[in-house]
Design a protein around this motif. Structure first.
Motif, mmCIF file in Angstrom:
data_model
loop_
_atom_site.group_PDB
_atom_site.id
_atom_site.type_symbol
_atom_site.label_atom_id
_atom_site.label_comp_id
_atom_site.label_asym_id
_atom_site.label_seq_id
_atom_site.Cartn_x
_atom_site.Cartn_y
_atom_site.Cartn_z
ATOM 1 N N HIS A 1 20.147 -10.341 -29.008
ATOM 2 C CA HIS A 1 19.387 -9.982 -30.199
ATOM 3 C C HIS A 1 18.938 -8.521 -30.182
ATOM 4 C CE1 HIS A 1 19.010 -14.399 -30.691
ATOM 5 N NE2 HIS A 1 18.959 -14.091 -31.968
ATOM 6 N N SER A 2 18.713 -7.984 -28.977
ATOM 7 C CA SER A 2 18.131 -6.647 -28.902
ATOM 8 C C SER A 2 19.111 -5.566 -28.476
ATOM 9 C CB SER A 2 16.947 -6.648 -27.927
ATOM 10 O OG SER A 2 17.376 -7.027 -26.626
ATOM 11 N N ALA A 3 20.176 -5.952 -27.801
ATOM 12 C CA ALA A 3 21.120 -4.946 -27.312
ATOM 13 C C ALA A 3 22.513 -5.286 -27.813
ATOM 14 C CB ALA A 3 21.097 -4.902 -25.783
ATOM 15 N N ALA A 4 23.011 -4.483 -28.728
ATOM 16 C CA ALA A 4 24.327 -4.751 -29.303
ATOM 17 C C ALA A 4 25.422 -4.440 -28.302
ATOM 18 C CB ALA A 4 24.516 -3.892 -30.562
ATOM 19 N N GLY A 5 26.530 -5.159 -28.450
ATOM 20 C CA GLY A 5 27.705 -4.831 -27.661
ATOM 21 C C GLY A 5 27.776 -5.437 -26.296
ATOM 22 N N ILE A 6 26.994 -6.478 -26.008
ATOM 23 C CA ILE A 6 27.084 -7.170 -24.724
ATOM 24 C C ILE A 6 27.842 -8.470 -24.939
ATOM 25 C CG2 ILE A 6 25.798 -8.306 -22.875
ATOM 26 C CD1 ILE A 6 23.602 -6.300 -23.240
ATOM 27 N N GLU A 7 28.890 -8.685 -24.164
ATOM 28 C CA GLU A 7 29.736 -9.853 -24.335
ATOM 29 C C GLU A 7 29.755 -10.687 -23.067
ATOM 30 O OE1 GLU A 7 33.416 -9.512 -26.351
ATOM 31 O OE2 GLU A 7 32.962 -7.532 -27.154
ATOM 32 N N LEU A 8 29.860 -12.013 -23.241
ATOM 33 C CA LEU A 8 29.906 -12.963 -22.134
ATOM 34 C C LEU A 8 31.329 -13.469 -21.985
ATOM 35 C CD1 LEU A 8 28.345 -14.729 -20.038
ATOM 36 C CD2 LEU A 8 28.092 -16.434 -21.858
ATOM 37 N N LEU A 9 31.864 -13.398 -20.767
ATOM 38 C CA LEU A 9 33.214 -13.874 -20.486
ATOM 39 C C LEU A 9 33.155 -14.879 -19.344
ATOM 40 C CD1 LEU A 9 33.442 -10.486 -20.928
ATOM 41 C CD2 LEU A 9 35.843 -11.114 -20.978
ATOM 42 N N ASP A 10 34.077 -15.836 -19.368
ATOM 43 C CA ASP A 10 34.218 -16.796 -18.283
ATOM 44 C C ASP A 10 35.455 -16.438 -17.476
ATOM 45 O OD1 ASP A 10 31.982 -18.321 -18.913
ATOM 46 O OD2 ASP A 10 33.084 -19.454 -20.426
ATOM 47 N N ALA A 11 35.301 -16.328 -16.176
ATOM 48 C CA ALA A 11 36.419 -15.970 -15.298
ATOM 49 C C ALA A 11 36.239 -16.678 -13.968
ATOM 50 C CB ALA A 11 36.474 -14.460 -15.080
ATOM 51 N N ALA A 12 37.249 -17.499 -13.597
ATOM 52 C CA ALA A 12 37.236 -18.210 -12.313
ATOM 53 C C ALA A 12 35.939 -18.973 -12.133
ATOM 54 C CB ALA A 12 37.449 -17.232 -11.162
ATOM 55 N N ARG A 13 35.535 -19.682 -13.188
ATOM 56 C CA ARG A 13 34.327 -20.518 -13.172
ATOM 57 C C ARG A 13 33.052 -19.709 -12.940
ATOM 58 N NH1 ARG A 13 36.415 -25.810 -9.683
ATOM 59 N NH2 ARG A 13 38.333 -26.131 -10.877
ATOM 60 N N GLN A 14 33.100 -18.433 -13.268
ATOM 61 C CA GLN A 14 31.920 -17.582 -13.223
ATOM 62 C C GLN A 14 31.682 -16.983 -14.597
ATOM 63 O OE1 GLN A 14 31.056 -14.914 -9.809
ATOM 64 N NE2 GLN A 14 33.135 -15.372 -9.156
ATOM 65 N N HIS A 15 30.405 -16.674 -14.863
ATOM 66 C CA HIS A 15 30.036 -15.999 -16.108
ATOM 67 C C HIS A 15 29.882 -14.509 -15.823
ATOM 68 C CE1 HIS A 15 29.493 -19.900 -17.870
ATOM 69 N NE2 HIS A 15 28.535 -20.205 -17.033
ATOM 70 N N TRP A 16 30.525 -13.695 -16.665
ATOM 71 C CA TRP A 16 30.448 -12.243 -16.528
ATOM 72 C C TRP A 16 29.890 -11.646 -17.812
ATOM 73 C CZ3 TRP A 16 32.204 -9.147 -12.348
ATOM 74 C CH2 TRP A 16 32.810 -9.856 -11.309
ATOM 75 N N LEU A 17 29.117 -10.601 -17.649
ATOM 76 C CA LEU A 17 28.627 -9.822 -18.787
ATOM 77 C C LEU A 17 29.297 -8.455 -18.767
ATOM 78 C CD1 LEU A 17 24.803 -10.599 -18.808
ATOM 79 C CD2 LEU A 17 26.537 -11.477 -20.358
ATOM 80 N N MET A 18 29.769 -8.018 -19.945
ATOM 81 C CA MET A 18 30.387 -6.699 -20.080
ATOM 82 C C MET A 18 29.926 -6.051 -21.377
ATOM 83 S SD MET A 18 34.405 -6.879 -18.946
ATOM 84 C CE MET A 18 34.615 -5.094 -19.108
ATOM 85 N N LEU A 19 29.870 -4.748 -21.356
ATOM 86 C CA LEU A 19 29.632 -4.004 -22.584
ATOM 87 C C LEU A 19 30.930 -3.929 -23.378
ATOM 88 C CD1 LEU A 19 27.470 -1.046 -21.249
ATOM 89 C CD2 LEU A 19 26.680 -3.172 -22.290
ATOM 90 N N ALA A 20 30.817 -4.013 -24.693
ATOM 91 C CA ALA A 20 32.012 -3.953 -25.546
ATOM 92 C C ALA A 20 32.797 -2.668 -25.296
ATOM 93 C CB ALA A 20 31.602 -4.057 -27.013
ATOM 94 N N GLY A 21 32.101 -1.580 -25.045
ATOM 95 C CA GLY A 21 32.780 -0.319 -24.768
ATOM 96 C C GLY A 21 33.609 -0.373 -23.499
ATOM 97 N N GLN A 22 33.124 -1.105 -22.487
ATOM 98 C CA GLN A 22 33.891 -1.260 -21.251
ATOM 99 C C GLN A 22 35.186 -2.032 -21.513
ATOM 100 O OE1 GLN A 22 30.883 -3.220 -18.957
ATOM 101 N NE2 GLN A 22 30.075 -1.331 -18.073
ATOM 102 N N ILE A 23 35.110 -3.066 -22.357
ATOM 103 C CA ILE A 23 36.304 -3.847 -22.688
ATOM 104 C C ILE A 23 37.300 -2.985 -23.461
ATOM 105 C CG2 ILE A 23 37.153 -5.850 -23.970
ATOM 106 C CD1 ILE A 23 34.512 -7.223 -23.412
ATOM 107 N N ASP A 24 36.800 -2.194 -24.395
ATOM 108 C CA ASP A 24 37.695 -1.310 -25.174
ATOM 109 C C ASP A 24 38.391 -0.305 -24.269
ATOM 110 O OD1 ASP A 24 36.921 -2.641 -27.452
ATOM 111 O OD2 ASP A 24 35.413 -1.164 -28.031
ATOM 112 N N ARG A 25 37.661 0.259 -23.315
ATOM 113 C CA ARG A 25 38.273 1.242 -22.413
ATOM 114 C C ARG A 25 39.307 0.587 -21.505
ATOM 115 N NH1 ARG A 25 32.937 3.155 -22.668
ATOM 116 N NH2 ARG A 25 32.306 2.023 -20.799
ATOM 117 N N ALA A 26 39.031 -0.647 -21.067
ATOM 118 C CA ALA A 26 39.995 -1.361 -20.236
ATOM 119 C C ALA A 26 41.277 -1.636 -21.024
ATOM 120 C CB ALA A 26 39.382 -2.662 -19.735
#
Length: 643
Positions: free
Chosen positions: A424-449
């Motif tokens: 709600h307060s910080a735009a651009g934070i995304e939650l991903l599931d990987a190998a049964r773990q939860h990861w948080l990434m900034l949208a900008g990090q995903i775009d750069r990858a």
């Protein structure tokens, strides 16, 4: 649990959460006598303490408060030989009584105890000028002025001493009233986090068994609850506060626990933690360290006082500053979390050197001094809670939420609340599931990858126009995306799902790329396809193809391998190639079996019967589906892999 009558558990009406008060001060300055005068309880319970007239072990007493929570007192030894016991007593208190004898004034242990209280973050300090019956009014006034000046220098500028005598009762009423007022105004800790209790005493009672006492530093405890201690499983049979049995204990409260389960003579003991969930241990703690003026640090073995435990350590300075960033190297793994306070002493010199807070309980073995790592530790030093720490970590790299939650002692509900706040307060934070773990990434990090991967594939296609695409190994995922492997694979699946990437068998490629086959290869591929397609889910083996086409076997094998690299054919087994649409047919059988199964899985016999391809080929096909990431093999059953 019949604990009544034990020293330090005087009966009292239990209301609210209570306030824990520790004494501090030089030996023989009247700490124990003061507590006895306030509570009626003599905390010197050992025969040796009676004989020598000084405290050796921790003592405990409760002061009943009419209509309110009781005051809990922890009496600590003042002699320098028992400083480790003193540290165990002040590890988790709400305020401290600094007791200074009017005839002696501040002594060496007074100064050391003051330093320890400051390092442990004890903000509330009540100075007491004791033994006033021994001195003249003039000496009492001078001693009070000296104490006020000392406290100003040490960080308590507003502290005003109470002049008392435990023998005559002088000043006790005013001190009692002040403590009650502080208790009423005291802001209790929120019962957040998983339950963690630091044990400061253990004993056994007939008919009850193992009993431990300590302070709950986070979370809540209740009767019947399961707890963990050094890999052992324990259960809370009953709880007591202030000599009365209770059903629940909240963060900040002292209590006694009657334990059952994996209890033995070795543990639990003082220095151990009881925790609601298993807490990972570590032999490397990254910390913010305040060094006391005049302290002499060396590379030899020092002592870490963490919670109520004492551990050998060596300290490595990572970055100078106020405070210093350091890594503590321990001879044995310990349990710690972000924010835990500690003290470091030199056992040879019997001197307190400094102390501070744990920043990362899972300190790095490699890269601990890199600029980005030190910057993150500085952010975590200044953070006022998990939210600020998480945002700082996200600015550098993706964060594994599960590991972060362990470091910061977050319950599942608190994790979810934190995620909701960030969304709600910080735009651009995304939650991903990987190998049964939860990861948080900034949208900008995903775009750069994605930009890095897109460029990598464009370059690869230009260098290999005849091939469909590289496999995961050829992509060099970790170095290309600059991400952990499990997260890189999760992003591949995400981009595949939204159409930015395509995959055939093991090959990844951009949607617009098509292999450029030679004319003669295209013609031979059509002849091979005409032989494979009629076979359905069981195309002919390589030897049968060689005879049917009249092509030498080795020449045909080289061609088939070339077509596999181009993505036109797929080697499901070493001697059997499929067209891509035939492989899709194999996968379709697996999906239908899962859809029709109550358990959402199938076995080899079921696949054999549904496909009609025979037992030996079934095993080869299923192994291929596992390699291709379409199915997952678990205990003789196969499940579809999500995505």
């Amino acid at each position: 649990m019949p604990l009544r009558g034990r020293p330090g558990t005087a009966a009292s009406a239990v209301g609210g959460r209570g306030v824990i008060i520790a004494t501090a001060g030089h030996v023989d300055h009247g700490k124990t006598s003061l507590i006895k005068a306030l509570t009626g309880v003599d905390t010197d319970r050992l025969a040796e303490e009676k004989r020598r007239g000084l405290s050796i072990e921790l003592g405990f007493a409760w002061l009943a408060v009419e209509g309110g929570p009781p005051l809990g007192f922890v009496d600590v030894p003042g002699h320098e030989r028992f400083i480790s016991t003193m540290l165990a007593g002040v590890a988790a208190v709400d305020l401290a009584l600094l007791v200074v004898a009017a005839d002696d004034g501040a002594m060496p242990q007074t100064l050391e105890h003051l330093a320890i209280l400051h390092l442990l973050g004890v903000e509330q300090l009540v100075p007491v000028l004791s033994c006033c019956d021994r001195v003249t009014p003039e000496r009492q006034q001078a001693a009070s002025a000296e104490l006020v000046q000392l406290l100003k220098q040490r960080g308590w500028p507003q502290a005003v001493p109470f002049a008392v005598s435990s023998l005559t009762g002088e000043g006790l009423e005013a001190l009692h009233a002040d403590l009650l007022s502080r208790a009423q105004q005291h802001r209790q800790r929120p019962p957040s986090g998983h339950a963690r209790l630091m044990i400061d005493r253990r004993f056994s009672l007939a008919g009850a068994g193992c009993v431990v006492t300590g302070t709950l530093v986070s979370g809540q405890l209740h009767s019947g609850q399961s707890l963990h201690c050094n890999g052992q499983s324990l259960r809370v049979r009953s709880l007591q506060m202030a000599g009365h049995e209770v059903n629940q204990v909240l963060a900040g409260q002292r209590c006694a626990l009657n334990l059952a389960g994996d209890v033995d003579a070795a543990q639990p003991q003082r220095g151990d933690w009881l925790s609601e969930v298993p807490v990972a241990t570590s032999s490397r703690l990254d910390v913010a360290l305040t060094q006391l003026p005049g302290s002499r640090w060396h590379r030899g073995v020092l002592q870490l006082h963490l919670g109520t435990g004492v551990y050998p350590l060596r300290a490595v300075i990572l970055q100078e500053g106020e405070p210093v960033l350091a890594q503590l190297l321990l001879e044995q793994p310990v349990q710690a979390l972000w924010g835990d306070r500690f003290i470091i002493r030199d056992p040879a010199a019997n001197q307190t050197l400094g102390g501070g807070r744990v920043l990362d309980p899972q300190g790095l073995r490699r890269g601990r001094s890199k600029p980005e790592r030190l910057a993150l530790l500085r952010h975590w030093q200044k953070a006022d809670g998990p939210r600020a720490a998480l945002l700082a970590a996200l600015q550098q790299a993706p964060v594994a939420l599960d590991g972060f939650a362990v470091r910061f002692n977050l319950t599942p509900g608190e994790q979810q609340q934190l995620l909701d706040e960030l969304r709600h307060s910080a735009a651009g934070i995304e939650l991903l599931d990987a190998a049964r773990q939860h990861w948080l990434m900034l949208a900008g990090q995903i775009d750069r990858a994605w930009a890095r991967l897109h460029q990598r594939l464009q370059d690869w296609h230009a260098a290999h126009p005849e091939r469909l695409g590289p496999g995961e190994g050829e992509l060099a995922l970790v170095s290309t995306l600059q991400l952990p492997l499990v997260l890189a694979r999760a992003l591949l699946q995400r981009w595949h799902g939204d159409g930015r990437l395509r995959r055939q068998a093991w090959a990844w490629h951009l949607p617009e790329h098509q292999p450029q086959l030679l004319v003669e290869d295209r013609a031979l591929l059509e002849r091979v396809s005409a032989q494979l397609l009629p076979g359905g889910l069981r195309p002919p083996i390589v030897g049968e193809l060689s005879q049917a086409l009249g092509i030498e076997l080795e020449t045909l094998k080289a061609f088939l391998r070339r077509m596999q690299r181009a993505g036109e054919l797929i080697a499901v087994a070493p001697n059997r190639y499929y067209l891509p649409e035939q492989v899709e047919g194999l996968a379709a059988v697996a999906r239908q079996l899962v859809a029709d199964s109550p358990s959402g899985s199938f076995n080899a016999a079921e696949y054999r019967d549904a496909s009609g391809i025979g037992r030996n080929l079934t095993i080869q096909v299923l192994e291929y589906l596992d390699r291709a990431g379409i199915t997952r093999f678990v205990r003789e059953q196969r499940f579809l892999v999500a995505g």
